[in-house]
Write a protein that holds these residues in place. Structure first.
Motif, PDB file in Angstrom:
ATOM      1  N   TYR A 383       4.266 -20.933  10.415  1.00 58.03           N
ATOM      2  CA  TYR A 383       5.218 -20.483   9.406  1.00 58.03           C
ATOM      3  C   TYR A 383       4.558 -20.544   8.028  1.00 58.03           C
ATOM      4  O   TYR A 383       3.744 -21.437   7.747  1.00 58.03           O
ATOM      5  CB  TYR A 383       6.477 -21.354   9.411  1.00 58.03           C
ATOM      6  N   SER A 384       4.922 -19.607   7.169  1.00 55.01           N
ATOM      7  CA  SER A 384       4.358 -19.599   5.821  1.00 55.01           C
ATOM      8  C   SER A 384       5.368 -19.018   4.849  1.00 55.01           C
ATOM      9  O   SER A 384       6.308 -18.302   5.235  1.00 55.01           O
ATOM     10  CB  SER A 384       3.053 -18.798   5.770  1.00 55.01           C
ATOM     11  N   LEU A 385       5.177 -19.332   3.581  1.00 47.35           N
ATOM     12  CA  LEU A 385       6.008 -18.810   2.507  1.00 47.35           C
ATOM     13  C   LEU A 385       5.116 -18.536   1.305  1.00 47.35           C
ATOM     14  O   LEU A 385       4.320 -19.384   0.894  1.00 47.35           O
ATOM     15  CB  LEU A 385       7.096 -19.815   2.112  1.00 47.35           C
ATOM     16  N   ASP A 386       5.266 -17.345   0.744  1.00 48.38           N
ATOM     17  CA  ASP A 386       4.547 -16.972  -0.479  1.00 48.38           C
ATOM     18  C   ASP A 386       5.590 -16.480  -1.472  1.00 48.38           C
ATOM     19  O   ASP A 386       6.259 -15.470  -1.224  1.00 48.38           O
ATOM     20  CB  ASP A 386       3.523 -15.878  -0.174  1.00 48.38           C
ATOM     21  N   SER A 387       5.747 -17.201  -2.580  1.00 45.49           N
ATOM     22  CA  SER A 387       6.783 -16.842  -3.555  1.00 45.49           C
ATOM     23  C   SER A 387       6.224 -16.926  -4.970  1.00 45.49           C
ATOM     24  O   SER A 387       5.325 -17.725  -5.254  1.00 45.49           O
ATOM     25  CB  SER A 387       7.999 -17.760  -3.411  1.00 45.49           C
ATOM     26  N   GLU A 388       6.780 -16.085  -5.851  1.00 47.16           N
ATOM     27  CA  GLU A 388       6.292 -16.020  -7.217  1.00 47.16           C
ATOM     28  C   GLU A 388       7.422 -15.613  -8.152  1.00 47.16           C
ATOM     29  O   GLU A 388       8.209 -14.721  -7.845  1.00 47.16           O
ATOM     30  CB  GLU A 388       5.144 -15.009  -7.316  1.00 47.16           C
ATOM     31  N   LEU A 389       7.486 -16.288  -9.303  1.00 46.50           N
ATOM     32  CA  LEU A 389       8.440 -15.953 -10.349  1.00 46.50           C
ATOM     33  C   LEU A 389       7.655 -15.764 -11.646  1.00 46.50           C
ATOM     34  O   LEU A 389       6.938 -16.664 -12.079  1.00 46.50           O
ATOM     35  CB  LEU A 389       9.481 -17.063 -10.520  1.00 46.50           C
ATOM     36  N   VAL A 390       7.799 -14.571 -12.263  1.00 48.16           N
ATOM     37  CA  VAL A 390       7.019 -14.243 -13.450  1.00 48.16           C
ATOM     38  C   VAL A 390       7.913 -13.566 -14.483  1.00 48.16           C
ATOM     39  O   VAL A 390       8.779 -12.757 -14.128  1.00 48.16           O
ATOM     40  CB  VAL A 390       5.847 -13.287 -13.125  1.00 48.16           C
ATOM     41  N   TYR A 391       7.663 -13.896 -15.757  1.00 51.32           N
ATOM     42  CA  TYR A 391       8.255 -13.126 -16.842  1.00 51.32           C
ATOM     43  C   TYR A 391       7.149 -12.307 -17.490  1.00 51.32           C
ATOM     44  O   TYR A 391       6.171 -12.852 -18.016  1.00 51.32           O
ATOM     45  CB  TYR A 391       8.911 -14.021 -17.892  1.00 51.32           C
ATOM     46  N   PHE A 392       7.293 -10.976 -17.452  1.00 52.04           N
ATOM     47  CA  PHE A 392       6.309 -10.059 -18.005  1.00 52.04           C
ATOM     48  C   PHE A 392       6.765  -9.608 -19.391  1.00 52.04           C
ATOM     49  O   PHE A 392       7.895  -9.148 -19.557  1.00 52.04           O
ATOM     50  CB  PHE A 392       6.141  -8.837 -17.095  1.00 52.04           C
ATOM     51  N   ASP A 393       5.862  -9.720 -20.358  1.00 50.85           N
ATOM     52  CA  ASP A 393       6.209  -9.378 -21.731  1.00 50.85           C
ATOM     53  C   ASP A 393       5.110  -8.495 -22.325  1.00 50.85           C
ATOM     54  O   ASP A 393       3.920  -8.658 -22.031  1.00 50.85           O
ATOM     55  CB  ASP A 393       6.366 -10.651 -22.572  1.00 50.85           C
ATOM     56  N   ARG A 394       5.545  -7.569 -23.188  1.00 49.29           N
ATOM     57  CA  ARG A 394       4.617  -6.684 -23.880  1.00 49.29           C
ATOM     58  C   ARG A 394       5.353  -6.038 -25.041  1.00 49.29           C
ATOM     59  O   ARG A 394       6.581  -5.911 -25.025  1.00 49.29           O
ATOM     60  CB  ARG A 394       4.077  -5.619 -22.910  1.00 49.29           C
ATOM     61  N   ASP A 395       4.635  -5.614 -26.058  1.00 50.48           N
ATOM     62  CA  ASP A 395       5.271  -4.998 -27.222  1.00 50.48           C
ATOM     63  C   ASP A 395       5.853  -3.635 -26.901  1.00 50.48           C
ATOM     64  O   ASP A 395       6.810  -3.197 -27.547  1.00 50.48           O
ATOM     65  CB  ASP A 395       4.256  -4.866 -28.366  1.00 50.48           C
ATOM     66  N   VAL A 396       5.300  -2.947 -25.916  1.00 52.10           N
ATOM     67  CA  VAL A 396       5.735  -1.601 -25.565  1.00 52.10           C
ATOM     68  C   VAL A 396       6.158  -1.582 -24.106  1.00 52.10           C
ATOM     69  O   VAL A 396       5.483  -2.142 -23.241  1.00 52.10           O
ATOM     70  CB  VAL A 396       4.602  -0.580 -25.791  1.00 52.10           C
ATOM     71  N   GLY A 397       7.300  -0.928 -23.818  1.00 52.41           N
ATOM     72  CA  GLY A 397       7.722  -0.739 -22.443  1.00 52.41           C
ATOM     73  C   GLY A 397       8.718  -1.772 -21.959  1.00 52.41           C
ATOM     74  O   GLY A 397       9.163  -2.669 -22.695  1.00 52.41           O
ATOM     75  N   VAL A 398       9.054  -1.651 -20.679  1.00 53.98           N
ATOM     76  CA  VAL A 398      10.016  -2.536 -20.030  1.00 53.98           C
ATOM     77  C   VAL A 398       9.432  -3.931 -19.884  1.00 53.98           C
ATOM     78  O   VAL A 398       8.244  -4.099 -19.575  1.00 53.98           O
ATOM     79  CB  VAL A 398      10.413  -1.976 -18.649  1.00 53.98           C
ATOM     80  N   THR A 399      10.244  -4.949 -20.109  1.00 57.61           N
ATOM     81  CA  THR A 399       9.851  -6.339 -19.897  1.00 57.61           C
ATOM     82  C   THR A 399      10.896  -7.000 -19.011  1.00 57.61           C
ATOM     83  O   THR A 399      11.959  -6.436 -18.753  1.00 57.61           O
ATOM     84  CB  THR A 399       9.736  -7.093 -21.231  1.00 57.61           C
ATOM     85  N   GLY A 400      10.599  -8.231 -18.569  1.00 60.98           N
ATOM     86  CA  GLY A 400      11.605  -8.942 -17.798  1.00 60.98           C
ATOM     87  C   GLY A 400      11.034  -9.838 -16.721  1.00 60.98           C
ATOM     88  O   GLY A 400       9.816  -9.996 -16.573  1.00 60.98           O
ATOM     89  N   TRP A 401      11.965 -10.417 -15.926  1.00 58.14           N
ATOM     90  CA  TRP A 401      11.636 -11.340 -14.847  1.00 58.14           C
ATOM     91  C   TRP A 401      11.443 -10.576 -13.539  1.00 58.14           C
ATOM     92  O   TRP A 401      12.112  -9.586 -13.278  1.00 58.14           O
ATOM     93  CB  TRP A 401      12.752 -12.372 -14.654  1.00 58.14           C
ATOM     94  N   ARG A 402      10.527 -11.119 -12.722  1.00 56.89           N
ATOM     95  CA  ARG A 402      10.363 -10.612 -11.361  1.00 56.89           C
ATOM     96  C   ARG A 402      10.238 -11.789 -10.400  1.00 56.89           C
ATOM     97  O   ARG A 402       9.402 -12.676 -10.595  1.00 56.89           O
ATOM     98  CB  ARG A 402       9.115  -9.730 -11.228  1.00 56.89           C
ATOM     99  N   LEU A 403      11.095 -11.791  -9.381  1.00 60.07           N
ATOM    100  CA  LEU A 403      11.031 -12.792  -8.316  1.00 60.07           C
ATOM    101  C   LEU A 403      10.581 -12.102  -7.041  1.00 60.07           C
ATOM    102  O   LEU A 403      11.172 -11.091  -6.635  1.00 60.07           O
ATOM    103  CB  LEU A 403      12.402 -13.447  -8.101  1.00 60.07           C
TER     104      LEU A 403
END
Length: 723
Positions: A383-403
């Motif tokens: 059994y295995s689990l691979d998980s990631e939570l990131v907040y992406f930020d930039r001056d131009v374009g869409v930003t936000g959280w990704r789970l």
């Protein structure tokens, strides 16, 4: 004081135990007290007079030894006034690092010092030698020399010679200092300094390092004068002022540290008022690795520069001029028996002005990744689990959280000669977005099942009956099924389509990153064959070919990317040949269908009959991107001369990207490198040229440019003969 109790005859040398201080000798014991040393004197013949002023003379050959130090002479006389032995005739002194010979010497056994007159010496650590009017060697192993000459050339050759009024050599620390120094090369003075510090071996020593002098092309001529500061055993720094005649003075500093749990480097470079750039310029770089007692680790990687042309103007290499982004990140990670964790904040400085703002990489503020692995569970499941939570930020374009989270169950079965691994996973990705365009959702998600089965065989046979060669046949097949989900509404933060290679061929997802998961019903098939020498263990031949077959059409794509409607991927193949013990040939090729079938290709041939002979031939091709040929070599022209060089040519652009040619000369104790170089120094194709001259005085120093670094970088497998 009883000095020399004498027994024996001239045929059997007596042994006398003498104290090393003026205190009376203690009775002999099996384990002397700490700090006490035993002095042993042996002689062919000893004549002694005892009394208030004891006297003694030795002849027929004598030797004094204490621990790993010894001295010998034809004759010796004891002087009661100075508590010293006067040695005369073929005087020699030896310890693990020093060998001294002279006609006469004075040994003061009370202070443990020997003074030689008109002596010659050899230092075992570096193979160096010299002569001096007077040499004083202490009990601690330090040498003081007056009116001395010093070289690493063998006897009979003084191609380079260091002359000084006095030199102090500390063989225990491997460092030397000299005053009123002249450095002669081929009899011509090339350097004078009132004071000089130098190493006798590999020991670190505070002081000026060898200056680098050369031509910096469009920056003019340059001279660098580094100063090394040995702060302590685990801290040091190098301060380097660098004069560029057309730009100004650049100041550089590199500070390094190494402790039980931390290691790192801080680098600062600053050029005030660049005369060509018309502004001040700088580079700041910091790297750190830390290992904590509780299993946690820390890594810091930070680089910041003042402008986009810093590396092009001041970096000095083709690889430096091609840098487009500088990484800046802080991370903490932990690895346990079943769990691992990574926490990171990451940013990039984009230094390529041609990259648009909406194409710059996102910041990760923060990124947290948790992985788990539980092998060898009931019935053999894993059994295995691979998980990631990131907040992406930039001056131009869409930003936000990704789970993004992918739990997976596998049932691997491995037996002799075969394996099979069925797997089932569920990949869930959800977004919470800001700065979306009108009509776009500020939240989205995607859930996909991923089923696969990976299987392969390992077959082998003997090439000839009774021989020592075996051939393997290793077919492998991966089947992957992922259903289609419309993903055009999902943002693209860090996902790309990587180049196809043998690793990518056996990955379930043709995209790299979590923003897209390719729908597929594919069969990846490949086969590897090897020929091995069972006696030596060498792999003589290795060949692999593979392709992915798509059993249904694919609909998932990246923005502005066409849907791939092909029924199969390109073929990809790799071959490696050990044609002879000193001849290797590697080739990789990727091709598909159509008139321009070849997608990319590369080949490399290396001929290396000995450590000082090497020739490299290579070719690289990427469709619509590059086509380059490269040849590099290092080859002796005679016993002392060697021809080195590299020619890297772009067939696509019909121009040389980098070329340098040089000659190396090596004698018994010195060498010379002369290298002429022309290369692309900026992203717009501007060329730069330079000439480097490096004089290497073996065991001492080198003068001029660091031409050896250029040769090590440009010639694969190059090993400098001159050190």
């Amino acid at each position: 004081m009883l000095l020399l109790p004498v027994t024996g005859t001239a045929q059997q040398a007596p042994v006398c135990n003498l104290p090393t201080t003026e205190q009376p000798a203690l009775p002999a014991t099996e384990n002397p007290a700490p700090g006490e040393e035993t002095l042993v004197i042996e002689a062919g013949k000893i004549e002694a007079t005892l009394g208030d002023r004891p006297q003694a003379s030795m002849s027929g050959g004598m030797r004094i030894s204490s621990g790993n130090r010894s001295a010998g002479a034809d004759t010796a006389v004891y002087d009661p006034d100075s508590l010293a032995l006067l040695l005369d005739g073929n005087v020699e002194y030896r310890d693990p690092n020093t060998n001294i010979s002279s006609d006469s010497a004075v040994f003061s056994y009370a202070g443990g010092q020997i003074i030689f007159n008109g002596a010659e010496f050899q230092l075992g650590l570096s193979g160096s030698r010299g002569a001096a009017e007077k040499i004083a060697i202490s009990q601690e192993g330090t040498l003081s020399l007056d009116e001395v000459s010093y070289t690493t050339c063998p006897p009979g050759s003084n191609d380079w010679l260091l002359q000084a009024a006095d030199i102090d050599l500390d063989t225990s620390t491997g460092a030397g200092t000299a005053r009123n120094v002249k450095l002669r090369f081929q009899g011509v003075p090339i350097l004078y300094t009132p004071w000089l510090s130098f190493p006798l071996g590999d020991a670190r020593k505070t002081g000026l390092l060898t200056p680098e002098i050369g031509s910096a092309g469009r920056s003019g001529n340059e001279i660098s004068l580094p100063w090394y500061w040995n702060i302590s055993n685990n801290y040091d720094a190098t301060l380097t002022p660098r004069l560029l005649t057309d730009r100004g003075i650049q100041l550089g500093n590199e500070f390094r540290y190494l402790t039980e749990r931390h290691e790192g480097m801080l680098q600062v470079e600053y050029l005030a008022d660049d005369a060509l750039y018309n502004d001040s310029r700088h580079l700041l770089s910091y790297q750190n690795k830390s290992q904590f007692a509780n299993g946690w680790r820390n890594r810091i990687d930070f680089r910041q520069t003042s402008d986009s042309q810093f590396f092009e103007d001041l970096g000095g290499s083709l690889s430096a001029s091609s840098i487009t982004h500088l990484n800046r990140s802080l991370s903490f990670d932990y690895y346990g028996e079943n769990w691992s964790f990574l926490g990171r904040v990451q940013d990039y400085q984009t230094i390529d002005d041609a990259i648009a703002a909406d194409d710059e990489p996102y910041q990760r503020l923060p990124q947290m990744r948790v992985q788990g692995l539980w092998p060898n569970q009931a019935l053999g499941f894993r059994y295995s689990l691979d998980s990631e939570l990131v907040y992406f930020d930039r001056d131009v374009g869409v930003t936000g959280w990704r789970l993004d989270a992918t739990p997976q169950v596998e049932w691997p079965v491995e037996r002799s000669g075969w394996f099979v691994n069925p797997s089932l996973a569920v990949r869930h990705t959800s977004y919470e977005l800001d700065n979306t365009l009108p009509g776009q959702r500020d939240n989205a998600n995607r859930t996909l099942p991923i089923a696969s089965i990976d299987t392969g065989l390992i077959l082998e046979r003997q090439v000839k009956s009774g021989g020592n060669l075996i051939q393997t046949l290793e077919p492998r097949m991966l089947y992957v099924h992922i259903p289609y989900r419309d993903q055009d509404h999902l943002p693209v933060f860090d996902t790309i389509t990587p180049d196809l290679n043998l690793v990518q061929l056996y990955r379930p997802n043709r995209f790299l990153g979590a923003d897209r998961v390719a729908d597929t019903d594919q069969l990846s098939i490949g086969v590897t064959s090897r020929i091995l020498n069972t006696s030596s263990g060498k792999e003589l031949i290795s060949a692999t070919i593979g392709q992915a077959r798509f059993l249904s059409s694919q609909g998932v794509r990246l923005p502005e990317q066409a849907i791939d409607a092909t029924a199969s991927s390109d073929y990809i193949a790799e071959m490696r040949f050990l044609l002879h013990d000193n001849l290797n040939f590697d080739v990789g090729h990727q091709w598909g269908k159509g008139e321009d079938a070849t997608t990319q290709s590369e080949a490399r041939l290396q001929y290396r009959p000995s450590s000082d002979r090497i020739v490299n031939l290579s070719y690289r091709f990427r469709r619509d991107s590059l086509e380059q040929g490269d040849i590099s070599w290092s080859w002796p022209l005679s016993e002392r001369w060697r021809f080195v060089g590299r020619y890297n040519y772009s067939l696509r652009d019909d121009k040389a990207l980098e070329q340098f040619y040089g000659l190396e000369f090596e004698s018994c104790c010195w060498g010379l490198r002369l290298v002429s170089r022309r290369h692309i120094s900026t992203r717009d194709g501007t060329q730069d040229s330079s000439i480097g001259l490096q004089l290497v005085l073996k065991g001492m120093t080198s003068l001029g440019t660091a031409a050896d670094k250029l040769l090590e970088r440009g010639i694969l497998g190059y090993e400098p003969e001159l050190r």
